[in-house]
Write a protein that holds these residues in place. Structure first.
Motif, PDB file in Angstrom:
ATOM      1  N   VAL A 151     152.442 -21.833  77.926  1.00 40.21           N
ATOM      2  CA  VAL A 151     152.179 -21.960  76.497  1.00 40.21           C
ATOM      3  C   VAL A 151     153.233 -22.842  75.823  1.00 40.21           C
ATOM      4  O   VAL A 151     152.916 -23.700  75.008  1.00 40.21           O
ATOM      5  N   VAL A 152     154.492 -22.649  76.195  1.00 37.08           N
ATOM      6  CA  VAL A 152     155.548 -23.416  75.540  1.00 37.08           C
ATOM      7  C   VAL A 152     155.514 -24.872  76.002  1.00 37.08           C
ATOM      8  O   VAL A 152     155.937 -25.770  75.287  1.00 37.08           O
ATOM      9  N   PHE A 153     154.973 -25.111  77.196  1.00 39.66           N
ATOM     10  CA  PHE A 153     154.969 -26.470  77.719  1.00 39.66           C
ATOM     11  C   PHE A 153     153.776 -27.291  77.252  1.00 39.66           C
ATOM     12  O   PHE A 153     153.850 -28.517  77.163  1.00 39.66           O
ATOM     13  N   PHE A 154     152.664 -26.618  76.919  1.00 40.78           N
ATOM     14  CA  PHE A 154     151.427 -27.354  76.632  1.00 40.78           C
ATOM     15  C   PHE A 154     151.568 -28.426  75.544  1.00 40.78           C
ATOM     16  O   PHE A 154     151.059 -29.538  75.709  1.00 40.78           O
ATOM     17  N   PRO A 155     152.275 -28.169  74.419  1.00 41.58           N
ATOM     18  CA  PRO A 155     152.369 -29.209  73.384  1.00 41.58           C
ATOM     19  C   PRO A 155     152.951 -30.525  73.886  1.00 41.58           C
ATOM     20  O   PRO A 155     152.655 -31.583  73.322  1.00 41.58           O
ATOM     21  N   ALA A 182     149.475 -40.916  83.850  1.00 47.73           N
ATOM     22  CA  ALA A 182     148.147 -40.953  83.221  1.00 47.73           C
ATOM     23  C   ALA A 182     148.216 -40.281  81.860  1.00 47.73           C
ATOM     24  O   ALA A 182     147.664 -40.803  80.878  1.00 47.73           O
ATOM     25  N   ILE A 183     148.892 -39.144  81.781  1.00 43.10           N
ATOM     26  CA  ILE A 183     149.008 -38.475  80.483  1.00 43.10           C
ATOM     27  C   ILE A 183     149.782 -39.357  79.505  1.00 43.10           C
ATOM     28  O   ILE A 183     149.392 -39.530  78.353  1.00 43.10           O
ATOM     29  N   GLY A 184     150.879 -39.942  79.986  1.00 39.30           N
ATOM     30  CA  GLY A 184     151.691 -40.793  79.115  1.00 39.30           C
ATOM     31  C   GLY A 184     150.905 -41.984  78.581  1.00 39.30           C
ATOM     32  O   GLY A 184     150.949 -42.287  77.394  1.00 39.30           O
ATOM     33  N   ILE A 185     150.164 -42.652  79.457  1.00 44.37           N
ATOM     34  CA  ILE A 185     149.441 -43.857  79.042  1.00 44.37           C
ATOM     35  C   ILE A 185     148.251 -43.482  78.159  1.00 44.37           C
ATOM     36  O   ILE A 185     147.980 -44.119  77.144  1.00 44.37           O
ATOM     37  N   PHE A 186     147.560 -42.414  78.516  1.00 43.90           N
ATOM     38  CA  PHE A 186     146.412 -41.971  77.725  1.00 43.90           C
ATOM     39  C   PHE A 186     146.871 -41.571  76.315  1.00 43.90           C
ATOM     40  O   PHE A 186     146.173 -41.833  75.335  1.00 43.90           O
ATOM     41  N   THR A 199     142.127 -34.106  73.069  1.00 40.25           N
ATOM     42  CA  THR A 199     143.066 -33.222  73.776  1.00 40.25           C
ATOM     43  C   THR A 199     142.452 -32.689  75.064  1.00 40.25           C
ATOM     44  O   THR A 199     143.147 -32.141  75.904  1.00 40.25           O
ATOM     45  N   ILE A 200     141.131 -32.876  75.211  1.00 39.01           N
ATOM     46  CA  ILE A 200     140.468 -32.320  76.392  1.00 39.01           C
ATOM     47  C   ILE A 200     140.997 -32.896  77.712  1.00 39.01           C
ATOM     48  O   ILE A 200     141.329 -32.129  78.617  1.00 39.01           O
ATOM     49  N   PRO A 201     141.131 -34.238  77.850  1.00 39.14           N
ATOM     50  CA  PRO A 201     141.626 -34.731  79.146  1.00 39.14           C
ATOM     51  C   PRO A 201     143.009 -34.186  79.520  1.00 39.14           C
ATOM     52  O   PRO A 201     143.175 -33.695  80.652  1.00 39.14           O
ATOM     53  N   PRO A 202     144.011 -34.232  78.616  1.00 37.92           N
ATOM     54  CA  PRO A 202     145.300 -33.644  79.008  1.00 37.92           C
ATOM     55  C   PRO A 202     145.185 -32.154  79.346  1.00 37.92           C
ATOM     56  O   PRO A 202     145.866 -31.679  80.254  1.00 37.92           O
ATOM     57  N   LEU A 203     144.311 -31.445  78.622  1.00 37.32           N
ATOM     58  CA  LEU A 203     144.149 -30.020  78.899  1.00 37.32           C
ATOM     59  C   LEU A 203     143.627 -29.792  80.316  1.00 37.32           C
ATOM     60  O   LEU A 203     144.136 -28.943  81.053  1.00 37.32           O
ATOM     61  N   LEU A 204     142.630 -30.590  80.714  1.00 39.96           N
ATOM     62  CA  LEU A 204     142.084 -30.451  82.069  1.00 39.96           C
ATOM     63  C   LEU A 204     143.150 -30.765  83.110  1.00 39.96           C
ATOM     64  O   LEU A 204     143.310 -30.028  84.097  1.00 39.96           O
ATOM     65  N   VAL A 205     143.888 -31.845  82.878  1.00 46.23           N
ATOM     66  CA  VAL A 205     144.936 -32.221  83.822  1.00 46.23           C
ATOM     67  C   VAL A 205     145.975 -31.105  83.918  1.00 46.23           C
ATOM     68  O   VAL A 205     146.448 -30.751  84.991  1.00 46.23           O
ATOM     69  N   PHE A 206     146.297 -30.533  82.768  1.00 43.57           N
ATOM     70  CA  PHE A 206     147.276 -29.446  82.718  1.00 43.57           C
ATOM     71  C   PHE A 206     146.815 -28.258  83.546  1.00 43.57           C
ATOM     72  O   PHE A 206     147.587 -27.656  84.293  1.00 43.57           O
ATOM     73  N   ILE A 207     145.519 -27.936  83.441  1.00 42.62           N
ATOM     74  CA  ILE A 207     145.005 -26.777  84.166  1.00 42.62           C
ATOM     75  C   ILE A 207     145.022 -27.028  85.674  1.00 42.62           C
ATOM     76  O   ILE A 207     145.423 -26.171  86.455  1.00 42.62           O
TER      77      ILE A 207
END
Lengths: 286, 274
Positions: free
Chosen positions: A102-106, B201-205, B249-257
């Motif tokens: 949670v803290v990392f997501f932003p 990818a996250i940085g460039i996106f 925010t969806i693409p970074p969220l998917l990558v994060f998961i």
């Protein structure tokens, strides 16, 4: 006959060419162009005029000052909060894995998105922050509309957005400290607070170096968050070097903009180089 | 787990929820409201859920600008990543395997590149001179130039862990440098390559600043610029602005998961060694 190396230098050529043409050439050219009156049509030599202007015009000099304030403030807060959060999130408490995420997501969310979101949340009358404060009887300030507060409000949002990265780096650093140290300290009768200051802080120093340097460079160069939230306003009260560079570019003062770029480069070098030397020397001392 | 750890955990979770989760819930709620209701961003549930209508309207705004932006951002991200991985790995490989004055000097430049802010206006002047200003391929090359420092650093330290015996066996078998690199070395770099792909990818996106400078023009819009462009248009339609934030925010969220572990590895590299 000389045997040819299996690691030929031409492997460096594709990346080297791109880096040289698109990064080094403009950097070197910037030193020349910062000494000119330069607009989209011509460049005339001007000596140090642009630099003089940068430090004598209040609205430009303010940007230099704000850049330093912003970077020191956000870097300090990220370092302190990052270490405390990392200690908290490695203490074996309930839900710590979830909280790490949670803290990392932003960190991964679009900066512009975060900026616009907080611009709405910090609205003086209708924003969620002041609405929530009014529930407990506090009359919230004009976070982004008060000139003496705007820069600090953006700094707070930057900490909100970036503290997760500092925490993550500290968690990785804490994992390298052997539990034996803590056990020895406990046997010697050290309290938890003594253990933190005498064991954790010195031994987590490599992580501190990374956090301080990364967050300082990021803070000195920051553009997108400030641009999304205040555009340097109200007036010029939250302008930093990076936003000044963009404004002068847009206004067609390319020479002045480039001088700002060179000043930013020098500020970063003056802040970061001595600091990293100091950190490295300390590491040897230990 | 002791009672104390459970109590501290519960308190911390409540605080974290307020500070880090509620802002995102507000985005979701506001994106589901009608314009009138969204005018003040507060904690009420929407009286009428218009999530889907808002989504359609946001996508259709300015002649489907968001879809074009998604396309442009994807082209830039994929192009830059391919270049960064192949060229960056080649540089990291030679810089690590050959210890000469030249490679040491170049490595110093790589490190300096991580620190020096790009000189934006001279770069625009140069891009205009070689006809790459306002072009997607120009933007790809810029992202490669700016991303090389981090990429080379990660590859160089990872390659140090690969024994030279492997290269030497391949040399004895008569492999050319290119064969050795692409057949032997590059496949072994897979873990660090995944990390680099995900982080870059996250940085460039998410990059806003560089497309703002080097890629102006409605036909060149990137995902982050849509927010900026829509801001003036959506001034009385905060619901759509927040829907836009949600959609990008969806693409970074998917990558994060899916790549949490690799992100952590990439972002904390250097923390241990210093």
């Amino acid at each position: 006959m000389q045997r040819r190396s299996p690691y030929p230098y031409w492997f460096l050529l594709p990346a080297g060419t791109i880096f040289f043409v698109l990064f080094l050439v403009p950097t070197i050219a910037s030193f020349y162009f910062s000494l000119t009156y330069w607009d989209p049509f011509e460049a005339r030599f001007a000596g140090f005029e642009n630099y003089v202007q940068f430090f004598s015009e209040p609205y430009l000099a303010r940007g230099v000052m704000n850049t330093l304030i912003f970077a020191l403030l956000t870097s300090g807060l990220k370092t302190v909060l990052g270490l405390l959060l990392a200690v908290l999130l490695t203490s074996g408490m309930l839900g710590q894995g979830l909280m790490r995420s949670v803290v990392f997501f932003p960190v991964l969310v679009s900066t512009i998105g975060v900026g616009l979101l907080f611009q709405e949340l910090m609205h003086p009358t209708e924003g969620a922050i002041n609405v929530a404060l009014s529930w407990v009887g506090i009359d919230g300030p004009g976070w982004l509309t008060n000139p003496s507060l705007a820069l600090f409000s953006v700094a707070l949002v930057d900490v909100w957005r970036g503290v997760g990265l500092a925490t993550l780096i500290y968690i990785a650093g804490l994992a390298t400290i052997s539990p034996d140290y803590y056990e020895a300290a406990r046997i010697d009768g050290a309290t938890r607070i003594q253990q933190f200051w005498r064991v954790t802080v010195p031994l987590v120093r490599p992580a501190t170096t990374t956090v301080v340097i990364l967050s300082l460079i990021g803070g000195l160069r920051l553009f997108d968050l400030i641009w999304a939230m205040t555009r340097g306003g109200p007036g010029f009260s939250s302008d930093v070097l990076a936003s000044t560079i963009y404004k002068q570019y847009q206004a067609g003062f390319w020479g002045l903009s480039t001088a700002g770029n060179v000043i930013l480069f020098l500020v970063i070098a003056v802040v970061i180089l001595p600091l990293s030397l100091w950190f490295n020397r300390k590491e040897v001392d230990l | 787990m002791k009672t104390r750890q459970i109590v501290i955990g519960l308190i911390s979770m409540a605080v974290f929820f307020v500070i880090f989760v509620i802002p995102f819930i507000l985005v979701l709620l506001t994106a589901s409201k009608t314009p009138a209701e969204a005018a003040s961003v507060d904690f009420t549930l929407p009286e009428r859920w218009v999530f889907w209508e808002n989504l359609v309207e946001t996508v259709q705004t300015r002649d489907y600008q968001l879809l074009l932006a998604y396309w442009n951002s994807s082209v830039i991200t994929v192009g830059a990543i391919v270049g960064l991985v192949i060229f960056g790995a080649m540089v990291g490989y030679v810089l690590q395997r050959r210890d000469t004055k030249l490679t040491r000097g170049l490595f110093f430049m790589v490190l300096a590149g991580l620190m020096i802010p790009p000189a934006v206006v001279p770069t625009i002047w140069l891009l205009q001179g070689i006809n790459l200003f306002k072009t997607l391929h120009g933007m790809v090359l810029i992202q490669i130039a700016y991303g090389l420092g981090f990429t080379v650093l990660l590859y160089r330290s990872f390659i140090a862990t690969i024994p030279r015996d492997l290269d030497e066996a391949a040399i004895i078998d008569g492999g050319t440098p290119l064969q050795i690199f692409f057949r032997v070395i590059l496949p072994l770099l897979k873990p660090v390559t995944v990390t680099i792909i995900v982080v870059q990818a996250i940085g460039i996106f998410n990059d806003f600043t560089h497309p703002l400078y080097y890629l102006p023009g409605a036909e060149n819009v990137t995902v982050q610029l849509t927010l900026y462009n829509f801001q003036s248009q959506f001034v009385s339609q905060i619901n759509l602005l927040f829907m836009n934030i949600l959609l990008i925010t969806i693409p970074p969220l998917l990558v994060f998961i899916f790549f949490n572990r690799q992100i952590v590895a990439g972002m904390t590299s250097g923390a241990v060694k210093g």
